[in-house]
Design a protein around this motif. Structure first.
Motif, PDB file in Angstrom:
ATOM      1  N   SER A 166      -3.283  11.295 -42.627  1.00  0.00           N
ATOM      2  CA  SER A 166      -2.200  10.337 -42.829  1.00  0.00           C
ATOM      3  C   SER A 166      -2.376   9.075 -41.994  1.00  0.00           C
ATOM      4  O   SER A 166      -1.779   8.045 -42.322  1.00  0.00           O
ATOM      5  CB  SER A 166      -0.852  10.981 -42.511  1.00  0.00           C
ATOM      6  N   ASN A 167      -3.139   9.116 -40.907  1.00  0.00           N
ATOM      7  CA  ASN A 167      -3.289   7.996 -39.960  1.00  0.00           C
ATOM      8  C   ASN A 167      -1.981   7.657 -39.260  1.00  0.00           C
ATOM      9  O   ASN A 167      -1.915   7.562 -38.043  1.00  0.00           O
ATOM     10  CB  ASN A 167      -3.843   6.736 -40.626  1.00  0.00           C
ATOM     11  N   ASN A 168      -0.917   7.432 -40.021  1.00  0.00           N
ATOM     12  CA  ASN A 168       0.393   7.155 -39.441  1.00  0.00           C
ATOM     13  C   ASN A 168       1.066   8.454 -39.022  1.00  0.00           C
ATOM     14  O   ASN A 168       0.828   9.511 -39.611  1.00  0.00           O
ATOM     15  CB  ASN A 168       1.301   6.447 -40.444  1.00  0.00           C
ATOM     16  N   ALA A 169       1.910   8.373 -38.014  1.00  0.00           N
ATOM     17  CA  ALA A 169       2.700   9.523 -37.575  1.00  0.00           C
ATOM     18  C   ALA A 169       4.076   9.487 -38.229  1.00  0.00           C
ATOM     19  O   ALA A 169       4.591   8.422 -38.573  1.00  0.00           O
ATOM     20  CB  ALA A 169       2.844   9.509 -36.063  1.00  0.00           C
ATOM     21  N   ARG A 183       1.082  13.816 -37.117  1.00  0.00           N
ATOM     22  CA  ARG A 183       0.286  13.282 -38.214  1.00  0.00           C
ATOM     23  C   ARG A 183      -0.032  14.434 -39.167  1.00  0.00           C
ATOM     24  O   ARG A 183       0.090  15.600 -38.800  1.00  0.00           O
ATOM     25  CB  ARG A 183      -1.006  12.644 -37.702  1.00  0.00           C
ATOM     26  N   SER A 239      -2.180   3.496 -35.414  1.00  0.00           N
ATOM     27  CA  SER A 239      -2.894   4.273 -36.429  1.00  0.00           C
ATOM     28  C   SER A 239      -4.408   4.163 -36.302  1.00  0.00           C
ATOM     29  O   SER A 239      -5.143   4.878 -36.994  1.00  0.00           O
ATOM     30  CB  SER A 239      -2.465   3.827 -37.830  1.00  0.00           C
TER      31      SER A 239
END
Length: 302
Positions: A166-169, A183, A239
């Motif tokens: 996902s890279n983003n949390a 993540r 990210s």
């Protein structure tokens, strides 16, 4: 005070780098559509309380894609692969977008725009100017890691033998109100497999879609979804920073069952902040900026 960047600025940056392609997505325009289901694991209840995840299998619309903004890019190019899927149940919807590397290429909106500008092809060579790329890297070192990871290995053999991140949390909220930031990763049951050097050289331009259809004819293929909890020091808002990670919690199984008509995905938009009850966005600035950019992209291609 940082001036907000409009969604149009992101799409203009992509179009300036890759060209504007009518009816195509500005990013990851080359893709293929599939259908399947997601079966939540009992351990998901550790993380969140959501009416969407009540134990039942949920229908999934899935799009696999090849990175860049060029719809004619070769599948064997050393760029990221992507997976996006929508889960629906009742009045709840969950869209999740993931890439084949554990980090993104920009930590901030300014870095994103600079990264794209540095990669506009020089008319004389048809390639990005190395000096401009180096200048960007000096100003925004957050943009170095993802390209280095991509260059370090051959392309994956199949969309179904690729791990996605996902890279983003995101923030998961349980029944007591406890918030856990994590993540998300999708690991292929088939394992991660790369092309050999000879296969990379001789790969057909669109081998990934043909491979996907062939594999699904033989039966469904699964991914295990995990929520990766941060270790001490892992950034919740950057990210481009790879996580050391701590505990992994199994979220469930995503099963890819069949190819789907291209129109099913072409008329559908996977929106990063379409989140069900129990999941909220982190304060990652890239995550916050994405919906506006997606909205502009949808408007332009429709």
């Amino acid at each position: 005070m940082t001036t907000p960047v409009s969604g149009a600025a992101f799409i203009n940056a992509l179009n300036n780098t890759f060209g504007r392609h009518p009816l195509a997505r500005a990013s990851h325009p080359k893709g293929v559509c599939a259908s399947g289901k997601f079966t939540p694991a009992a351990s998901l209840n550790k993380l969140l309380a959501s009416p969407l995840f009540d134990g039942r299998a949920l229908p999934a619309l899935v799009r696999f894609s090849v990175g860049s903004g060029n719809p004619n890019i070769s599948d064997s190019a050393r760029v990221v692969r992507g997976i996006a899927f929508t889960l629906t149940g009742g009045r709840e919807r969950y869209d999740l977008i993931m890439l084949s590397e554990p980090v993104f290429f920009a930590a901030t909106t300014a870095s994103f725009l600079s990264f794209m500008a540095a990669r506009i092809a020089d008319p004389a060579t048809g390639k990005p100017d190395p000096a401009k790329v180096a200048e960007h890297n000096s100003r925004y070192p957050d943009g170095v890691k993802q390209p280095a990871l991509i260059a370090a290995h051959p392309p994956t053999r199949s969309f179904l033998t690729t791990a996605y991140f996902s890279n983003n949390a995101f923030c998961f909220i349980d029944a007591s109100g406890k918030v856990t930031t994590a993540r998300i990763a999708a690991e292929p049951v088939l394992g991660v497999q790369y092309l050999s050097e000879a296969e990379e050289k001789d790969a057909l331009k669109s081998y990934l879609s043909a491979d996907l259809a062939q594999r699904l004819e033989a039966g469904p293929v699964q991914f295990t979804l995990y929520a990766l909890l941060p270790a001490d020091g892992d950034s919740l808002v950057d990210s481009t920073a790879e996580w050391i990670g701590a505990e992994r919690i199994v979220m469930g199984t995503l099963e890819i069952q069949a190819m789907a008509a291209a129109e099913s995905c072409d008329t559908h938009t996977f929106m990063p902040l379409n989140l069900p009850k129990g999941i909220e966005p982190s304060e990652d600035p890239i995550l916050a900026a994405r919906p506006g950019a997606y909205a502009v992209s949808v408007t332009r291609r429709t």
